[in-house]
Design a protein around this motif. Structure first.
Motif, PDB file in Angstrom:
ATOM      1  N   LEU A  55       0.575  -0.715   0.043  1.00  0.00           N
ATOM      2  CA  LEU A  55       0.066  -0.002  -0.228  1.00  0.00           C
ATOM      3  C   LEU A  55       1.038   1.050   0.047  1.00  0.00           C
ATOM      4  O   LEU A  55       0.255   1.838  -0.629  1.00  0.00           O
ATOM      5  CB  LEU A  55      -1.205  -0.165   1.186  1.00  0.00           C
ATOM      6  CG  LEU A  55      -1.757  -1.261   1.420  1.00  0.00           C
ATOM      7  CD1 LEU A  55      -2.948  -1.376   2.597  1.00  0.00           C
ATOM      8  CD2 LEU A  55      -2.899  -0.463  -0.855  1.00  0.00           C
ATOM      9  N   VAL A  56       1.827   1.199   0.045  1.00  0.00           N
ATOM     10  CA  VAL A  56       2.590   2.164   0.503  1.00  0.00           C
ATOM     11  C   VAL A  56       3.232   2.537  -0.985  1.00  0.00           C
ATOM     12  O   VAL A  56       3.434   3.618  -1.473  1.00  0.00           O
ATOM     13  CB  VAL A  56       4.279   1.916   1.578  1.00  0.00           C
ATOM     14  CG1 VAL A  56       5.239   3.119   0.750  1.00  0.00           C
ATOM     15  CG2 VAL A  56       4.237   1.847   2.933  1.00  0.00           C
ATOM     16  N   GLY A  57       3.990   1.504  -2.048  1.00  0.00           N
ATOM     17  CA  GLY A  57       3.489   2.206  -3.381  1.00  0.00           C
ATOM     18  C   GLY A  57       2.788   2.423  -4.089  1.00  0.00           C
ATOM     19  O   GLY A  57       3.152   2.968  -4.956  1.00  0.00           O
ATOM     20  N   TYR A  58       1.431   1.358  -3.626  1.00  0.00           N
ATOM     21  CA  TYR A  58       0.210   2.390  -4.331  1.00  0.00           C
ATOM     22  C   TYR A  58      -0.405   3.977  -3.920  1.00  0.00           C
ATOM     23  O   TYR A  58      -0.373   4.477  -4.921  1.00  0.00           O
ATOM     24  CB  TYR A  58      -0.854   1.228  -3.325  1.00  0.00           C
ATOM     25  CG  TYR A  58      -1.995   1.404  -4.263  1.00  0.00           C
ATOM     26  CD1 TYR A  58      -2.188   1.301  -5.457  1.00  0.00           C
ATOM     27  CD2 TYR A  58      -2.962   1.916  -3.566  1.00  0.00           C
ATOM     28  CE1 TYR A  58      -3.371   1.670  -6.662  1.00  0.00           C
ATOM     29  CE2 TYR A  58      -4.140   2.330  -4.270  1.00  0.00           C
ATOM     30  CZ  TYR A  58      -5.212   2.337  -5.478  1.00  0.00           C
ATOM     31  OH  TYR A  58      -5.658   2.404  -6.121  1.00  0.00           O
ATOM     32  N   GLY A  59       0.543   3.760  -2.865  1.00  0.00           N
ATOM     33  CA  GLY A  59       0.024   5.448  -2.537  1.00  0.00           C
ATOM     34  C   GLY A  59       1.338   6.063  -3.258  1.00  0.00           C
ATOM     35  O   GLY A  59       0.934   7.194  -3.718  1.00  0.00           O
ATOM     36  N   VAL A  60       2.466   6.199  -2.991  1.00  0.00           N
ATOM     37  CA  VAL A  60       3.073   6.699  -3.829  1.00  0.00           C
ATOM     38  C   VAL A  60       2.746   7.037  -5.595  1.00  0.00           C
ATOM     39  O   VAL A  60       3.057   7.837  -6.145  1.00  0.00           O
ATOM     40  CB  VAL A  60       4.551   6.168  -3.742  1.00  0.00           C
ATOM     41  CG1 VAL A  60       5.667   6.635  -4.630  1.00  0.00           C
ATOM     42  CG2 VAL A  60       5.028   5.844  -2.823  1.00  0.00           C
ATOM     43  N   LEU A  61       2.509   5.887  -5.969  1.00  0.00           N
ATOM     44  CA  LEU A  61       1.533   5.699  -7.587  1.00  0.00           C
ATOM     45  C   LEU A  61       0.390   6.502  -7.628  1.00  0.00           C
ATOM     46  O   LEU A  61       0.793   7.071  -8.798  1.00  0.00           O
ATOM     47  CB  LEU A  61       1.933   3.752  -8.066  1.00  0.00           C
ATOM     48  CG  LEU A  61       2.475   3.107  -8.251  1.00  0.00           C
ATOM     49  CD1 LEU A  61       2.274   1.730  -8.518  1.00  0.00           C
ATOM     50  CD2 LEU A  61       3.398   3.767  -9.123  1.00  0.00           C
ATOM     51  N   LEU A  62      -0.173   6.458  -6.723  1.00  0.00           N
ATOM     52  CA  LEU A  62      -1.479   7.351  -6.207  1.00  0.00           C
ATOM     53  C   LEU A  62      -0.540   8.726  -7.208  1.00  0.00           C
ATOM     54  O   LEU A  62      -1.343   9.666  -7.760  1.00  0.00           O
ATOM     55  CB  LEU A  62      -2.208   7.451  -5.675  1.00  0.00           C
ATOM     56  CG  LEU A  62      -2.986   6.129  -5.560  1.00  0.00           C
ATOM     57  CD1 LEU A  62      -4.098   5.977  -4.473  1.00  0.00           C
ATOM     58  CD2 LEU A  62      -3.865   6.207  -6.717  1.00  0.00           C
ATOM     59  N   THR A  63       0.443   8.809  -5.804  1.00  0.00           N
ATOM     60  CA  THR A  63       0.271  11.154  -6.015  1.00  0.00           C
ATOM     61  C   THR A  63       1.284  11.321  -7.074  1.00  0.00           C
ATOM     62  O   THR A  63       0.740  12.591  -7.863  1.00  0.00           O
ATOM     63  CB  THR A  63       1.510  10.729  -5.096  1.00  0.00           C
ATOM     64  OG1 THR A  63       1.053   9.696  -3.861  1.00  0.00           O
ATOM     65  CG2 THR A  63       1.999  12.027  -4.796  1.00  0.00           C
ATOM     66  N   VAL A  64       2.455   9.998  -7.712  1.00  0.00           N
ATOM     67  CA  VAL A  64       2.883  10.402  -9.296  1.00  0.00           C
ATOM     68  C   VAL A  64       2.057  10.631  -9.962  1.00  0.00           C
ATOM     69  O   VAL A  64       2.165  10.888 -11.073  1.00  0.00           O
ATOM     70  CB  VAL A  64       4.001   9.882  -9.469  1.00  0.00           C
ATOM     71  CG1 VAL A  64       4.235   9.715 -11.321  1.00  0.00           C
ATOM     72  CG2 VAL A  64       4.852   9.958  -8.064  1.00  0.00           C
ATOM     73  N   LEU A  65       1.318   9.812 -10.617  1.00  0.00           N
ATOM     74  CA  LEU A  65      -0.092   9.307 -11.423  1.00  0.00           C
ATOM     75  C   LEU A  65      -0.881  10.951 -11.840  1.00  0.00           C
ATOM     76  O   LEU A  65      -1.270  11.650 -12.536  1.00  0.00           O
ATOM     77  CB  LEU A  65      -0.955   8.449 -11.388  1.00  0.00           C
ATOM     78  CG  LEU A  65      -2.230   8.542 -12.362  1.00  0.00           C
ATOM     79  CD1 LEU A  65      -2.207   8.447 -13.729  1.00  0.00           C
ATOM     80  CD2 LEU A  65      -3.445   7.671 -11.883  1.00  0.00           C
ATOM     81  N   PHE A  66      -1.625  11.601 -10.538  1.00  0.00           N
ATOM     82  CA  PHE A  66      -2.440  12.560 -10.134  1.00  0.00           C
ATOM     83  C   PHE A  66      -1.243  13.677 -10.141  1.00  0.00           C
ATOM     84  O   PHE A  66      -2.166  14.741 -10.640  1.00  0.00           O
ATOM     85  CB  PHE A  66      -2.885  13.133  -8.432  1.00  0.00           C
ATOM     86  CG  PHE A  66      -3.743  12.248  -8.343  1.00  0.00           C
ATOM     87  CD1 PHE A  66      -5.295  12.976  -7.800  1.00  0.00           C
ATOM     88  CD2 PHE A  66      -4.184  10.517  -8.390  1.00  0.00           C
ATOM     89  CE1 PHE A  66      -6.414  12.283  -8.008  1.00  0.00           C
ATOM     90  CE2 PHE A  66      -5.243   9.890  -8.531  1.00  0.00           C
ATOM     91  CZ  PHE A  66      -6.345  10.214  -7.123  1.00  0.00           C
ATOM     92  N   TRP A  67      -0.432  14.088 -10.131  1.00  0.00           N
ATOM     93  CA  TRP A  67       0.533  15.231 -10.448  1.00  0.00           C
ATOM     94  C   TRP A  67       0.609  15.348 -11.391  1.00  0.00           C
ATOM     95  O   TRP A  67       0.616  16.029 -12.562  1.00  0.00           O
ATOM     96  CB  TRP A  67       2.264  14.956  -9.683  1.00  0.00           C
ATOM     97  CG  TRP A  67       2.953  15.887 -10.016  1.00  0.00           C
ATOM     98  CD1 TRP A  67       2.424  17.036  -9.970  1.00  0.00           C
ATOM     99  CD2 TRP A  67       4.472  15.568 -10.336  1.00  0.00           C
ATOM    100  NE1 TRP A  67       3.954  17.683 -10.533  1.00  0.00           N
ATOM    101  CE2 TRP A  67       4.816  16.557 -10.731  1.00  0.00           C
ATOM    102  CE3 TRP A  67       4.419  14.221 -10.786  1.00  0.00           C
ATOM    103  CZ2 TRP A  67       5.790  17.220 -11.553  1.00  0.00           C
ATOM    104  CZ3 TRP A  67       5.844  14.958 -10.935  1.00  0.00           C
ATOM    105  CH2 TRP A  67       6.370  16.096 -11.586  1.00  0.00           C
ATOM    106  N   ARG A  68       1.057  13.793 -12.736  1.00  0.00           N
ATOM    107  CA  ARG A  68       1.754  13.555 -13.918  1.00  0.00           C
ATOM    108  C   ARG A  68       0.447  14.044 -14.655  1.00  0.00           C
ATOM    109  O   ARG A  68       0.487  14.194 -16.143  1.00  0.00           O
ATOM    110  CB  ARG A  68       2.402  12.660 -13.953  1.00  0.00           C
ATOM    111  CG  ARG A  68       4.039  11.816 -13.066  1.00  0.00           C
ATOM    112  CD  ARG A  68       3.885  12.759 -14.036  1.00  0.00           C
ATOM    113  NE  ARG A  68       5.245  12.278 -14.786  1.00  0.00           N
ATOM    114  CZ  ARG A  68       5.282  12.686 -16.710  1.00  0.00           C
ATOM    115  NH1 ARG A  68       6.741  14.108 -16.016  1.00  0.00           N
ATOM    116  NH2 ARG A  68       6.011  12.675 -18.019  1.00  0.00           N
ATOM    117  N   ARG A  69      -0.769  13.794 -14.192  1.00  0.00           N
ATOM    118  CA  ARG A  69      -2.085  14.337 -15.775  1.00  0.00           C
ATOM    119  C   ARG A  69      -2.157  15.569 -15.466  1.00  0.00           C
ATOM    120  O   ARG A  69      -3.450  15.697 -15.260  1.00  0.00           O
ATOM    121  CB  ARG A  69      -3.276  12.830 -14.821  1.00  0.00           C
ATOM    122  CG  ARG A  69      -3.078  11.396 -14.944  1.00  0.00           C
ATOM    123  CD  ARG A  69      -2.895  11.055 -16.307  1.00  0.00           C
ATOM    124  NE  ARG A  69      -3.998  11.424 -16.849  1.00  0.00           N
ATOM    125  CZ  ARG A  69      -4.618  11.280 -18.432  1.00  0.00           C
ATOM    126  NH1 ARG A  69      -3.573  10.921 -19.017  1.00  0.00           N
ATOM    127  NH2 ARG A  69      -5.974  11.349 -18.924  1.00  0.00           N
TER     128      ARG A  69
END
Length: 269
Positions: A55-69
């Motif tokens: 879930l740590v990795g998942y949270g990081v991926l969500l953060t990057v996705l929302f920023w990149r999009r």
């Protein structure tokens, strides 16, 4: 709530309510995705990696996705990161005091708190930042210094009440006092509306309490009375969230400079 209608026929009340609900859902996108991931992780077969670590990795991926999009700006990410950090500090004290626990093992876990726990507070920060954009929020009559001081005291009290008298009720009165006359203007389907800031804190606190019930149900964390079977979260947490959301609002406001300054009228073309 004050309503300022644009020129032309008024919008349908039902249409406005549906649009408001849909916009709120969009503002909750990070929280919805995070809680969905927590729920889905309970269905995974046994893996060599702990669920909390995944879930740590998942949270990081969500953060990057929302920023990149482009769904969240660099300033939004800074606010959300600040929410993550102060949330982890909050968790370290509360878990140490036995207020709640994360019973599953993990590598990325310190003093009983998995690093993913900070993303639960980051999700609240994401909601406030996205709502600011999507509703075109504009605080009026906002007292940044006074509100920030009371919000800081609210945050400290959630630590100190374990050793000192709980000042929650006096701080609630102070927060109400410093936000009296403060409203938040927002737009729904072209109609400009206004809501008292204190009322918005209460409404957000209520829905965060509902979200906390869902989060504990899917195993995000556990209160002592939930260790042997899920039970609804104490309704007193509704008041706690209504106070704590002031901290997130102050951080989001700081990320936007001085949001209490009236807008300048557009230049004549």
């Amino acid at each position: 709530m004050l309503t300022t209608s644009p020129a032309g026929p008024p919008a349908s009340p039902v249409g406005q309510l549906l649009d408001f609900t849909w916009t709120q859902t969009r503002a909750c996108a990070f929280a919805i995705a995070l809680l969905s991931g927590v729920a889905a992780s309970t269905l995974l077969p046994p893996l060599p990696v702990a669920r909390y670590d995944l879930l740590v990795g998942y949270g990081v991926l969500l953060t990057v996705l929302f920023w990149r999009r482009g769904w969240e700006s660099g300033r939004d990410v800074a606010v959300i990161s600040a929410c993550h950090v102060i949330g982890l500090a909050f968790e370290l004290v509360k878990v140490a005091q036995g207020s709640w626990s994360y019973p599953e093992p993990a590598v990325l876990k310190f003093a009983g708190v998995p690093l993913y726990g900070g993303f639960l507070y980051a999700a609240v920060g994401s909601y406030v930042c996205r709502a600011w954009h999507l509703f075109d929020l504009e605080p009026t009559g906002y007292r940044p210094r006074a509100t920030a001081l009371v919000a800081a005291a609210v945050y400290v009290n959630f630590f100190s009440h374990h050793w000192l008298p709980d000042a929650r009720w006096p701080l609630s009165a102070l927060l109400l006092a410093v936000t009296t006359g403060t409203s938040v203007r927002y737009t729904v389907r072209g109609v400009r509306r206004r809501m008292p800031l204190a009322l918005s804190f209460g409404l957000i606190g209520f829905f965060l309490w509902l979200a906390e019930n869902l989060a504990t149900y899917v195993g995000a964390w556990r209160y002592p009375y939930q260790l042997h079977g899920w039970q609804p979260v104490d309704v007193g947490k509704f008041g706690a969230w209504s106070l704590l959301i002031s901290v997130t609002f102050v951080l989001a406001a700081l990320g936007r400079g001085n949001p209490g300054t009236p807008r300048r009228p557009p230049a004549a073309s």
